[in-house]
Design an enzyme around this catalytic site. Structure first.
Site, PDB file in Angstrom:
ATOM      1  N   GLU A  41       6.288  -4.767 -16.591  1.00 47.41           N
ATOM      2  CA  GLU A  41       5.759  -3.415 -16.417  1.00 47.41           C
ATOM      3  C   GLU A  41       4.508  -3.187 -17.259  1.00 47.41           C
ATOM      4  OE1 GLU A  41       6.322  -1.237 -14.233  1.00 47.41           O
ATOM      5  OE2 GLU A  41       8.081  -2.133 -13.329  1.00 47.41           O
ATOM      6  N   TYR A 124       5.892   6.625 -17.800  1.00 49.42           N
ATOM      7  CA  TYR A 124       6.183   5.797 -16.635  1.00 49.42           C
ATOM      8  C   TYR A 124       6.974   4.542 -17.032  1.00 49.42           C
ATOM      9  CZ  TYR A 124       5.844   2.043 -13.380  1.00 49.42           C
ATOM     10  OH  TYR A 124       6.189   0.977 -12.603  1.00 49.42           O
ATOM     11  N   ASP A 142       4.566   6.545 -10.615  1.00 50.94           N
ATOM     12  CA  ASP A 142       3.269   5.876 -10.766  1.00 50.94           C
ATOM     13  C   ASP A 142       2.422   6.253  -9.558  1.00 50.94           C
ATOM     14  OD1 ASP A 142       4.413   4.502  -8.700  1.00 50.94           O
ATOM     15  OD2 ASP A 142       4.002   2.504  -9.500  1.00 50.94           O
ATOM     16  N   CYS A 194       3.355   1.991   2.868  1.00 49.14           N
ATOM     17  CA  CYS A 194       2.623   3.250   2.662  1.00 49.14           C
ATOM     18  C   CYS A 194       1.456   2.979   1.710  1.00 49.14           C
ATOM     19  CB  CYS A 194       3.566   4.323   2.108  1.00 49.14           C
ATOM     20  SG  CYS A 194       2.917   5.983   2.290  1.00 49.14           S
ATOM     21  N   CYS A 201       2.187   3.314   9.421  1.00 52.51           N
ATOM     22  CA  CYS A 201       3.162   4.334   9.845  1.00 52.51           C
ATOM     23  C   CYS A 201       4.015   3.829  11.006  1.00 52.51           C
ATOM     24  CB  CYS A 201       2.443   5.623  10.220  1.00 52.51           C
ATOM     25  SG  CYS A 201       1.455   6.279   8.855  1.00 52.51           S
ATOM     26  N   CYS A 204       7.056   2.173   9.603  1.00 51.67           N
ATOM     27  CA  CYS A 204       7.620   2.892   8.453  1.00 51.67           C
ATOM     28  C   CYS A 204       9.047   3.351   8.718  1.00 51.67           C
ATOM     29  CB  CYS A 204       6.737   4.097   8.134  1.00 51.67           C
ATOM     30  SG  CYS A 204       7.437   5.143   6.860  1.00 51.67           S
ATOM     31  N   CYS A 210       8.209  12.222   7.539  1.00 53.55           N
ATOM     32  CA  CYS A 210       6.893  12.328   6.906  1.00 53.55           C
ATOM     33  C   CYS A 210       6.045  13.436   7.519  1.00 53.55           C
ATOM     34  CB  CYS A 210       6.177  10.984   7.019  1.00 53.55           C
ATOM     35  SG  CYS A 210       4.550  11.018   6.256  1.00 53.55           S
TER      36      CYS A 210
HETATM   37 FE1  SF4 Z   1       3.624   6.608   4.532  1.00 55.74          FE
HETATM   38 FE2  SF4 Z   1       4.310   8.674   6.054  1.00 55.74          FE
HETATM   39 FE3  SF4 Z   1       3.028   6.637   7.161  1.00 55.74          FE
HETATM   40 FE4  SF4 Z   1       5.531   6.338   6.330  1.00 55.74          FE
HETATM   41  S1  SF4 Z   1       4.791   7.640   7.989  1.00 55.74           S
HETATM   42  S2  SF4 Z   1       3.817   4.901   5.963  1.00 55.74           S
HETATM   43  S3  SF4 Z   1       5.583   7.672   4.525  1.00 55.74           S
HETATM   44  S4  SF4 Z   1       2.245   8.014   5.576  1.00 55.74           S
END
Ligand code: SF4
Length: 348
Positions: A41, A124, A142, A194, A201, A204, A210
């Protein structure tokens, strides 16, 4: 109602966790060694995973325990750190290892609050160690999690003003169950899906949750208050080289930028070109300029060189034989200056 984000992300992590040298894979009862978590870290602050891997392997094979690191001469730790940048981290690393050995019987404190009392361990890092090594439900925030929270909740206020709100959102999302895996899941998710630019997305696992995706603003978040342009400082360094190949080096003061690191003797670094400050009278020849960017300023460093007889004395510094240069704590800037003065590939 419990937000489905942590559970969905943990499910994703169970099959997509990155394989990293300081990691124990997801699930299971074995906890990672806090020494390795802490070391990774600290190294990962301001530095990419790809760069850290090699340094991490070297540090842990040379100093496999916190006791071994605490017992190492500080100059050797700084020399091993050379090239990673942000050298206060290396000084604090060594100091922290010594505090753990002398004040904590060689065992890392187990809570975020106690970890925060250690040298070089901020909010953090304390939360990350407490969570990953000891499974405390600490709020780990972070740049990755700020970005993910800003997008999930479509927070359009710019950073750094939005930090407090993003911290609260991150705290609300942190689960009591598997908090250590969750912290690492968000890190991996932010690094691979992300991402800062062009988030994936389409792949995702939490896209249904989201709000930024729904609004079509995902890639623009988090917003940031424009930073002030960095000033440029000027300086000169002196590459004094004896006929036997020895080079004159000095050590920077402990406090301040590049503290405790080795360097070619030189002038201060200032907006107006500083007055010459050669370490000895010689026929100094201009070899070129080196450019380097620090957190708060750009630096243009002029490199001057003089070739000198083997019995040359200097007012300050130490003559360092070519064979010892590898053991010197030379920051990247000084490696660039040496290469500029000696020619490419002829650092040592
Ligand atoms: Fe990131 Fe939202 Fe895209 Fe998922 S849908 S990768 S959380 S911006």
């Amino acid at each position: 109602m419990t937000h489905p984000f942590p559970k969905t992300l943990l499910d994703w992590y169970d099959s997509h966790a990155r394989d990293l040298p300081w990691r124990i894979g997801p699930g299971g009862d074995v906890r990672p060694d806090p020494y390795r978590v802490w070391l990774s870290e600290i190294m990962l602050q301001q530095t990419t995973v790809a760069t850290v891997k090699a340094y991490f392997e070297r540090f842990t094979s040379r100093w496999p325990t916190v006791q071994a690191l605490a017992a190492a001469p500080r100059d050797e730790v700084l020399a091993e750190w050379a090239g990673l940048g942000y050298y206060a981290r290396a000084r604090n690393l060594h100091a922290c290892a010594q505090v753990i050995v002398t004040d904590h019987d060689g065992a890392f404190p187990r809570t975020e609050a106690e970890l925060r009392t250690l040298p070089g361990v901020g909010l953090y890092t304390a939360a990350a160690i407490a969570s990953i090594a000891f499974d405390e439900a600490a709020t780990v925030v972070d740049g990755n999690i700020e970005r993910v929270m800003a997008r999930l909740h479509a927070v359009t206020d710019p950073l750094p003003g939005a930090k407090k709100r993003l911290y609260t959102l991150a705290a609300d999302a942190t689960p009591q169950h598997r908090p250590g895996d969750y912290a690492q899941a968000v890190m991996d998710f932010g690094a691979t899906i992300c991402t800062p630019r062009n988030p994936s997305c389409g792949q995702c696992p939490v896209s249904d949750l989201c709000q930024a995706r729904v609004q079509g603003i995902a890639a623009t978040l988090p917003r940031k208050t424009p930073k002030k342009a960095k000033p440029t400082r000027l300086g000169t360094c002196y590459l004094a080289r004896r006929a036997d190949g020895a080079i004159l080096l000095t050590t920077r003061p402990d406090k301040g930028l590049l503290g405790g690191m080795a360097e070619l003797p030189g002038t201060d670094w200032a907006i107006e070109a500083p007055a010459p400050a050669p370490p000895l009278a010689a026929d100094w020849r201009a070899m070129g300029e080196v450019r380097h960017t620090f957190t708060h300023f750009h630096l243009v460093l002029t490199v001057l060189r003089a070739d000198l007889p083997v019995d040359t004395r200097a007012d300050r510094g130490r003559w360092t034989p070519a064979s010892s240069m590898d053991g010197e704590a030379l920051p990247t800037l000084m490696r660039k200056a040496l290469e500029c003065g000696l020619g490419p590939g002829r650092l040592i």
